[in-house]
Design an enzyme around this catalytic site. Structure first.
Site, short mmCIF file in Angstrom:
data_model
loop_
_atom_site.label_atom_id
_atom_site.label_comp_id
_atom_site.label_asym_id
_atom_site.label_seq_id
_atom_site.Cartn_x
_atom_site.Cartn_y
_atom_site.Cartn_z
CE LYS A 12 6.36 2.95 -1.64
NZ LYS A 12 6.17 1.95 -0.59
CG ASP A 138 2.25 4.18 -2.35
OD1 ASP A 138 1.65 4.64 -1.37
OD2 ASP A 138 2.82 3.08 -2.35
O1 C5P Z 1 -4.21 2.79 -3.57
P1 C5P Z 1 -3.75 1.47 -4.08
O2 C5P Z 1 -4.46 1.07 -5.36
O3 C5P Z 1 -2.28 1.36 -4.19
O4 C5P Z 1 -4.19 0.42 -2.98
C1 C5P Z 1 -4.29 -0.96 -3.21
C2 C5P Z 1 -5.12 -1.56 -2.08
O5 C5P Z 1 -4.42 -1.42 -0.82
C3 C5P Z 1 -6.45 -0.85 -1.84
O6 C5P Z 1 -7.47 -1.40 -2.64
C4 C5P Z 1 -6.71 -1.09 -0.37
O7 C5P Z 1 -7.23 -2.38 -0.17
C5 C5P Z 1 -5.31 -1.11 0.23
N1 C5P Z 1 -4.95 0.21 0.83
C6 C5P Z 1 -5.49 0.57 2.04
N2 C5P Z 1 -5.15 1.77 2.60
C7 C5P Z 1 -4.24 2.59 2.01
C8 C5P Z 1 -3.66 2.22 0.78
C9 C5P Z 1 -4.03 1.01 0.22
O8 C5P Z 1 -6.30 -0.16 2.61
N3 C5P Z 1 -3.92 3.73 2.62
#
Ligand code: C5P
Length: 292
Positions: A12, A138
């Protein structure tokens, strides 16, 4: 029961990505526009009688138990222990790790969709979106695929129907950026309040108008990398090749150049290959589903 399933697990990009305030749960609220890319990993899923998840074809730096595909299998096993048994996954990886193209999240969504199909669960999309959001911010988008405006931590999705197709050149510097680290670095930088341009950017995506869209692309994560030599080099090569706009993908480190059309993209790619040491690809952004 289906015996095996081959899925193109698309990447994406974010045409618009504003990172708002940190939330009490450790995430940040976002305003973003996702669109799938033609660029994809190929994943072959086969059911197994033994209740285990076997994966192959992934780079060895991430242990199998931390691979998001394994996590997706575990989540569905916990929800449906009577129905979901084992899973074998053979991957042909194209998408880089730490590239900001959502490779791991796309693979997780592909696994949820494949398990749903292979084990005849027939879960509604909303349920798969909810399960996906547990695996990563995502993943929910990839379950739906296509193009969507997203808010919340990225999991509240409003589909953009019939979006345009765009030609792009992606440059992949070997500078993986862990997502959590990119957010932490961004928090340390004072940044301007978001202008209300999300709606305009969504209109330009729907209209398939690269010239209009080029002026409306935003990615707050560029503040983190703006002084890095690799980022400057990629942007310079893309612009010199004729890109309407060069911009960071997600939290990085892939840098994209938006072309006016297919010929423009071919020209940009030629120039990038001549002037830049990093791998580069021509791809298109368009609304694609991983399975359904
Ligand atoms: O959701 P995901 O595991 O992909 O996110 C990885 C890290 O990115 C999270 O632990 C967080 O620190 C950060 N994050 C965030 N806000 C979001 C998505 C991700 O702070 N909307």
């Amino acid at each position: 029961m289906t015996t095996a399933l081959t899925v193109r697990s698309h990447a994406k990009l974010n045409w618009y990505l504003r990172v708002l305030d940190p939330r009490p749960d450790g995430y940040h609220d976002l305003e973003t526009i996702f669109e799938t890319l033609e660029l994809a990993d190929t994943l072959r899923f086969t059911p197994l009688d033994a209740a285990e998840c076997r994966i192959s074809g992934f780079p060895p730096d991430v242990p199998a138990e931390r691979n998001l595909i394994t996590r997706a299998w575990q989540v569905l096993r916990e929800e449906f222990p009577e129905r979901v048994r084992g899973l074998q996954v053979e991957a042909e990886k194209t998408l880089p790790r730490g590239g900001g193209l959502g490779g791991g999240s796309s693979n997780a969504a592909a696994a949820l969709l494949a398990l749903d199909r292979l084990y005849g669960l027939s879960l509604p999309t909303e349920r798969l979106v909810e399960l996906g959001a547990r695996l990563g911010s995502d993943v929910a988008f990839f379950v739906m695929g296509g193009c969507a405006v997203a808010t919340g931590r990225g999991e509240i999705l409003t589909p953009l129907e019939a979006p345009g197709e765009f030609h792009l050149v992606l440059v992949l510097p070997d500078e993986p950026v862990p997502t959590g680290e990119a957010y932490a670095r961004l928090d340390a930088i004072a940044r301007p309040a978001p202008a209300a341009a999300l709606g305009e950017a969504a209109e330009a995506v729907k209209a398939g108008d690269p010239v209009r869209l080029a002026r409306l692309i935003v990615n707050d994560f560029e503040l983190v990398v703006v002084d890095r030599p690799w980022f400057r080099k990629c942007c310079e090569a893309l612009r010199e090749g004729g890109a309407l706009r060069a911009f960071l993908c997600g939290s990085g480190s892939t840098v994209a150049g938006l072309a006016e059309n297919q010929e423009g993209a071919a020209e940009i790619l030629r120039h990038v290959h001549e002037s830049c040491p990093y791998p580069a690809y021509h791809t298109t952004a368009r609304a694609l589903s991983l399975i359904r």
